[in-house]
Design an enzyme around this catalytic site. Structure first.
Site, mmCIF file in Angstrom:
data_model
loop_
_atom_site.group_PDB
_atom_site.id
_atom_site.type_symbol
_atom_site.label_atom_id
_atom_site.label_comp_id
_atom_site.label_asym_id
_atom_site.label_seq_id
_atom_site.Cartn_x
_atom_site.Cartn_y
_atom_site.Cartn_z
ATOM 1 N N GLU A 43 37.526 36.693 46.946
ATOM 2 C CA GLU A 43 37.774 35.633 46.083
ATOM 3 C C GLU A 43 39.233 35.138 46.226
ATOM 4 O OE1 GLU A 43 37.939 35.501 41.205
ATOM 5 O OE2 GLU A 43 38.382 37.327 42.315
ATOM 6 N N LYS A 116 32.554 30.173 38.243
ATOM 7 C CA LYS A 116 32.769 31.557 37.945
ATOM 8 C C LYS A 116 32.515 31.462 36.286
ATOM 9 C CE LYS A 116 35.885 35.704 37.895
ATOM 10 N NZ LYS A 116 37.343 35.992 38.333
ATOM 11 N N CYS A 153 33.708 38.168 41.166
ATOM 12 C CA CYS A 153 34.406 39.133 40.657
ATOM 13 C C CYS A 153 34.108 39.331 39.104
ATOM 14 C CB CYS A 153 35.881 38.607 40.615
ATOM 15 S SG CYS A 153 36.997 40.017 40.551
#
Length: 285
Positions: A43, A116, A153
């Site tokens: 990331e 995300k 993540c």
């Protein structure tokens, strides 16, 4: 038979984006030399993890997807090597900013962007200052090596994300990450929890999974994070079949027969025996 070799990479990031990107490219080339057809990078690898602090100057790191030098370089690399590259980047779109990923196919074409969905906020991980919640929904792409689902993540802690990608037909799940110590509580060790959560996603959906993390110590002001690496690849039962170290740049690979795995998923009955008629209560909370 539909064999695929996948790779997870990990590295430490410094202050110079050019050096970071060159290091990432080197790892992709190492993975390709080891036979990988899909290579996952960590990331936000273009920079240090700036989310340790809330400083407006870091917004200058963001680029629009269409004009990003990083993405253009990674597209050329994917085309040269013939590898699939999910690439994490800091995206600017008009007045909004996102923690995003571009899925690049083996011919260098851009298949689309995932933003995300779950944005964390806590000491040392102050992402809500920088990123709007993603508006793309969970994404799965048909690539040269198969149907790939990618989340980022903090998304990895939510089983709904993995299940949504599985229901969209994902044949492999990828999670680029940036996670390490907790600046406010040095006694908290989340590495095992981090791994086991994603092993559960692999096992519950009977899908292989690639997880990629960074290494090294990064400091911003009074905050310090030791990123614990330990990137890994799990098979469809959740067993870890390859794992990197906690503190070194590294490339790991594993191979899977996607045709055999498809048969195993069908035979196990996890999706046959789902009861979505009983799950509506999940929307009430």
């Amino acid at each position: 038979m539909r064999m695929i070799t996948v790779a997870a990479t990990q590295m430490a990031c410094g202050e110079d984006p050019a050096v970071n990107v060159a290091q990432a490219e080197s790892l992709v080339r190492q993975a390709h030399a080891a036979g990988a057809q899909l290579v996952l990078l960590q990331e936000l690898f273009e920079s240090r993890y700036f989310c340790q602090e809330q400083q407006a100057r870091h917004f200058a790191l963001a680029h629009e997807a269409a004009s990003s030098p990083l993405l253009a370089r990674m597209q050329r690399l994917a085309r040269e090597l013939g590898v699939v590259l999910p690439v994490s980047f800091f995206e600017r779109d008009q007045q909004a900013y996102f923690n995003s990923l571009l899925m690049i196919d083996a011919d260098g074409s851009a298949l689309g962007v995932y933003r995300k969905s779950h944005i964390p906020q806590g000491p040392g991980y102050e992402e809500k200052f920088y990123f709007s919640p993603g508006d793309t929904g969970f994404k799965v792409w048909d690539t040269a090596v198969g149907r790939v689902g990618v989340a980022i993540c903090w998304d990895q802690w939510f089983p709904e994300a993995a299940r949504a990608m599985a229901l969209e037909g994902a044949e492999i799940l990828c999670y680029p990450s940036a996670i390490g110590s907790e600046p406010n509580d040095p006694t908290l060790q989340s590495g095992g929890h981090w791994q086991r959560t994603m092993q559960g996603h692999a096992a519950a959906n009977m899908l292989p999974l690639v997880a990629c993390n960074r290494v090294g110590v990064e400091r911003f002001g009074g905050s310090e994070i030791t990123f614990y690496g330990s990137s890994f690849i799990a098979d469809e039962t959740g067993e870890i079949v390859a794992q990197a170290s906690a503190d070194q740049p590294e490339v790991i690979t594993a191979s899977f027969d996607l045709a055999v795995q498809r048969e195993r998923r069908a035979a196990w009955g996890l999706f046959r025996d789902r009861r979505p008629d009983l799950y509506a209560r999940l929307l009430d909370y």
